[in-house]
Design an enzyme around this catalytic site. Structure first.
Site, mmCIF file in Angstrom:
data_model
loop_
_atom_site.group_PDB
_atom_site.id
_atom_site.type_symbol
_atom_site.label_atom_id
_atom_site.label_comp_id
_atom_site.label_asym_id
_atom_site.label_seq_id
_atom_site.Cartn_x
_atom_site.Cartn_y
_atom_site.Cartn_z
ATOM 1 N N LYS A 1 0.829 -1.217 0.000
ATOM 2 C CA LYS A 1 0.000 0.000 0.000
ATOM 3 C C LYS A 1 0.860 1.261 0.000
ATOM 4 C CE LYS A 1 -3.778 2.038 2.725
ATOM 5 N NZ LYS A 1 -4.706 1.741 3.832
ATOM 6 N N GLU B 1 -10.803 6.434 5.095
ATOM 7 C CA GLU B 1 -10.815 5.582 6.291
ATOM 8 C C GLU B 1 -11.444 6.264 7.503
ATOM 9 O OE1 GLU B 1 -6.719 4.425 6.384
ATOM 10 O OE2 GLU B 1 -6.951 3.180 4.590
#
Ligand code: AMP
Length: 637
Positions: free
Chosen positions: A87, A187
């Protein structure tokens, strides 16, 4: 949400579509959905009773990939073909990651074709998108296995600071894994949703989401009004997390047992054991006051021999909560510092925050919780499992998209300003930093040369006044503008940032209708630290920048006037007296000289003087169309 329905036309059974929520994390990933009976989000667990899938991909010598716990086993023994933290590489160029090259135990290479990184395993090359798609495929498989239905649609979460390229890369990874990514959600927004925040109609709240995971930290300030989520600011450190806590414990123990880091690294099995024991100690100390481990009890025969041969001063590894807290104190302080900065960016005080949401496994550390709660002056929200909270929120968002929940609008913000290059290399900001997205703006520009048939549209990101100090995201040429005098074409440039944070730039010449558009996929992304540096630079250079901008603007205006005057004189020579011609020539020379001297005030005075001199005869004869079109327009090369 595997709902069964009956098709009233055919009488056959039909299943409502399943949309899952996925937290594609740096350390761990997981998939969640809304339980059909309880209507509450649940993280999907396999028989190992864990919802977490380590975000690790291992390739064997035949190139076969394994993912998750299976792959994690090879982390220490086969570091060059066990890929973790992919990521961190999403949407990045080699330049972006080279300062942290030592972090990756595998080979990260520069891929010349699109200037994005690739990972080399043996003689195979994998993009971060490929690697993430392996993890997503595993999650898809897990969901299909548990829900016993095909899963093709998902909501995936990304950090709030992810830029266009990183969001696009995440979307592409989903596509590659056979998932239609309906929405990319931030998020912290997902975490807030999981706490049911914003679900009340007239609720208005300002919240802080503190996310300390295995390898990354970020804090976001969100404002929620009547179901609208708005990220006010975000801050953090992409190389700070629970793994650093483990490392500090290991370093402490190495001193205690009389071993150097090199000696430890020279023995992969010992290094792995110490890492696992350190993590165990950390978790243990979240509940107990004291941890002990006897190295001589290691059952692994080879490791035991090595440990015994190392002539350690002691085999007893000990750690108290007090010592652990002392070790990690500087790191906790760093995170609190980010909270200070996030509040500053949002123009808020700690007391303005109504609710604090804790995300990430490392927020289980009591010292972390205490520090955050002390900083904000109120208890933190930690009732939802911090490892699962983001995925659970993504599942709620998926449910909203499936039409099973009232519709929410999720608003995010742009971390840096977006704009175009205009004459003189100036940055013309169309979307200022911290603007809410989705957003759309348009601005008109014109040409500065007669018959100019093309216009270069250069898109930049940053806070500085000159584009050369900002970052170029994209460039394209609007061609086919029909021949017209300078200033006549009307080019409308539109910036659209969609709900996923992807920027689309369009340019259209309104008189002729020629148009062109581009979806901006920046060549490389920005790290958190870089965004911060760009902001700091803009503050440090603010004074210089204002002066430079004023000079460039004065110069551009002066040059334009010289241009127009010269053209006018050539065209209308017969209309002007000799005296007029002489004073005009003198005024032009004086202005030209001021421009060469780069003296802003002088340029302005001389521009004004030339204007004065030419005004009487300009008024007499100047082409209305040209003057009309030139006035108040933005000019681009
Ligand atoms: P995440 O990236 O959110 O999955 O967080 C993983 C990190 O949380 C790892 O560094 C774990 O060691 C850490 N972690 C998990 N459980 C605990 C615990 N009980 N106490 C302290 N840290 C924990």
């Amino acid at each position: 949400m595997a709902k069964i329905g009956i098709n009233i036309v055919t009488g056959s059974l039909q299943q409502a579509e399943v949309i899952v929520g996925i937290d594609l994390g740096t350390t761990n990933s997981l998939v969640a959905t809304i339980h059909p009976d309880t209507k509450r989000p649940i993280a999907l667990k396999e028989f190992d009773n864990s919802s977490l899938v380590p975000s690790i991909v291992h390739f064997d010598s035949f190139g076969n990939a394994s993912v998750g716990e299976e792959a994690k086993k090879f982390l220490e023994t086969e570091p060059q073909n066990t890929i973790f933290s992919a990521k961190r590489l999403m949407g990045k160029s080699y330049n972006d990651v080279k300062t942290n090259a030592g972090f990756f135990t595998y080979k990260v290479i520069d891929d010349n074709t699109d200037s994005l990184v690739k990972v080399q395993v043996g003689n195979q090359f994998y993009s971060p998108i490929d690697l993430s798609s392996y993890i997503l495929k595993e999650l898809k498989k897990r969901a299909e296995h548990i829900l016993k239905t095909p899963v093709t649609k998902a909501v995936i979460t990304v950090p709030a600071y992810f830029n266009d390229a990183q969001r696009q890369a995440t979307r592409d990874a989903g596509k590659l894994a056979g998932l239609d990514v309906l929405r990319i959600v931030n998020e912290p927004t997902a975490a807030a949703l999981a706490y049911g925040l914003g679900l009340e109609k007239d609720e208005e709240k300002t919240i802080a989401v503190y996310d300390l995971g295995g390898g990354t930290f970020d804090v976001s300030i969100l404002h929620i009004t009547s179901g609208i989520f708005e990220v006010l600011s975000t801050n953090g450190d992409t190389y700070l997390g629970g793994d650093d806590f483990d490392r500090l414990i290991i370093q402490y123990w190495l001193k205690e047992i009389g071993l150097s880091e090199e000696e430890m690294h020279g023995n992969k099995q010992l290094a792995q054991t110490l890492r696992l024991v350190a993590e165990e100690a950390k978790k243990h100390l979240s509940k107990q006051e004291r941890f002990e481990f006897d190295l001589s009890t290691i059952t692994n025969y080879e490791l035991r021999i090595t440990a015994n041969n190392l002539l350690l001063t002691t085999y007893n590894l000990q750690l108290t909560t007090e010592k652990f807290n002392e070790l990690i104190q500087p790191l906790i302080e760093k995170t609190i510092n980010s909270c200070v900065n996030a509040l500053k960016d949002a123009d808020l005080k700690a007391t303005d925050i109504d609710t604090i949401v804790m995300v990430g496994g490392s927020t289980r550390v009591p010292a972390v919780k205490n520090a955050v709660s002390a900083f904000f002056g109120k208890p933190v929200n930690d009732s939802v499992n911090p490892d699962e909270v983001v995925a659970l929120g993504a599942a709620i968002q998926a449910d909203i998209l499936a039409g099973n929940n009232k519709d929410f609008l999720l608003l995010d913000i742009t971390p840096l300003s977006l704009g175009l290059e205009t004459m003189g290399g100036l940055m013309d900001v169309l979307i200022p930093r911290n603007s809410k997205i989705p957003t759309k703006v348009g601005r008109q520009y014109t040409t500065y040369q007669d018959g100019q048939s093309g216009m270069r549209i250069s898109v930049f990101q940053g806070e500085r006044d000159l584009v050369k100090d900002n970052r170029k995201l994209a460039e394209f040429n609007l061609t086919g503008i029909p021949g017209m005098p300078a200033g006549l074409p009307k080019v409308e440039v539109g910036f659209l940032i969609n709900a996923d944070g992807i920027l689309v730039v369009t340019a259209k010449e309104l008189r002729s209708g020629v148009q062109q558009s581009i979806e901006v996929k920046p060549q490389y992304g920005l790290t958190d630290a870089e965004v911060e540096k760009m902001l700091m630079d803009s503050i440090t250079h603010a004074k210089d920048d204002i002066q430079t901008r004023a000079l460039v603007e004065a110069r551009t205006e002066g040059e334009q006037l010289l241009n127009v005057t010269e053209k006018f004189l050539t065209k209308n020579a017969g209309l002007i007296s000799k005296e007029e011609l002489l004073v005009t020539a003198q005024a032009m020379q004086a202005l030209q000289l001021a421009i060469t001297m780069e003296d802003k005030n002088l340029i302005q005075t001389k521009t004004e003087e030339l204007n004065e001199v030419t005004r009487p005869f300009a008024e007499r004869a100047m082409d209305e169309a040209i003057s009309g079109a030139m006035k108040g327009q933005n000019i681009m090369g």
